[in-house]
Enzyme design. Structure first.
Site, short mmCIF file in Angstrom:
data_model
loop_
_atom_site.label_atom_id
_atom_site.label_comp_id
_atom_site.label_asym_id
_atom_site.label_seq_id
_atom_site.Cartn_x
_atom_site.Cartn_y
_atom_site.Cartn_z
CB SER A 138 -0.93 0.08 1.22
OG SER A 138 -1.43 1.22 1.41
CE1 TYR A 151 -4.36 -1.81 5.04
CE2 TYR A 151 -3.35 0.28 4.27
CZ TYR A 151 -4.03 -0.86 3.91
OH TYR A 151 -4.03 -1.43 2.51
#
Length: 254
Positions: A138, A151
């Site tokens: 990501s 995350y």
């Protein structure tokens, strides 16, 4: 170009969003696709999409946090050319308001889940003489994102594991790369916004869309196209790299 005919692919989290787009495209390109999902109903939806054009795919219900389950299923599959570690969950929070329980849950799914799948796939690829691993990282692994502590931790680990695996197994014909998407419009995003920003869905969706300089979220099919290249023979000289697909977020967001 970009044919996967004769290849066997394993895609985790293939029931929706990016995972479904990758599974569907890989099947269209001739791969036999093994969909690994904790949500068997979702994976059945992907299977139905693939069946519409007579693609070849099967689904397995599996919790990627369980190494025993993962190894058992991968050994049943046996012959693996491509592994796409796509399964993952998100979380909102900073370091001081992320509970230990939530931190551990994100770690177990996003990091341990990918590790378990590589742990199971690598011996099979070594035995076969090569293979391709693609991990879903990501932009959160590369830049600071507000309220995404756990995350970001998990995706940073994915980025680092990708480099390590690429280095360790290069001589055995195994390539390993990662993709780092910015925000991609999936059912997961819609559900995430509804859950965390009830009553503000339209406003938040517009704000998140415009956080990409290009002015919109990405499409799952766009990520799938990049995944196809990185898992095809045409990318045979590519390993140990991360590929942002971010609408200009990293370089142009100033």
């Amino acid at each position: 170009m970009f044919s996967l005919k004769g290849k066997t692919a394993v895609i985790t989290g293939g029931g929706s969003g990016i995972g479904r787009a990758i599974a569907t495209l890989f099947a269209k390109q001739g791969a036999f696709v093994n969909i690994i999902e904790v949500n068997i109903e979702a994976s059945s939806g992907t299977l139905n999409e693939i069946n519409k054009f007579d693609g070849e795919a099967v689904t397995y219900m599996c919790d990627v946090t369980s190494q025993e389950e993962v190894v058992d299923i991968f050994n049943k599959i046996g012959d693996i050319d491509i592994l796409v570690n796509n399964a993952g969950i998100a979380h909102i929070g900073k370091a001081d308001n992320t509970s230990e329980e939530d931190f551990t849950k994100v770690f177990n799914v996003n990091v341990k889940g990918a590790y378990n799948c590589m742990y199971a796939a690598l011996p099979l690829m070594k035995k076969k003489g090569g293979g391709v691993i693609l991990n879903m990282a990501s932009i959160a692994a590369l830049v600071g994102i507000t309220d995404r502590f756990a995350y970001s931790m998990s995706k940073g680990a994915i980025y680092a594991m990708t480099l390590s695996v690429a280095r360790d197994y290069m001589s055995e014909g195994i390539r390993c790369n990662s993709i780092s998407p910015a925000r991609v419009h999936t059912p997961f995003v819609d559900g995430f916004i509804s859950k965390n920003y009830a009553g503000q869905e339209t406003e938040v969706f517009d704000k998140l869309s415009k956080s990409q300089p290009i002015g919109r979220m990405g499409k799952p099919e766009e990520v799938a196209s990049l995944a196809l290249y990185l898992c095809s023979d045409e990318s045979g000289f590519v390993t140990g790299n991360d590929y942002p697909i971010d609408g200009g977020f990293i370089k142009l967001n100033n």
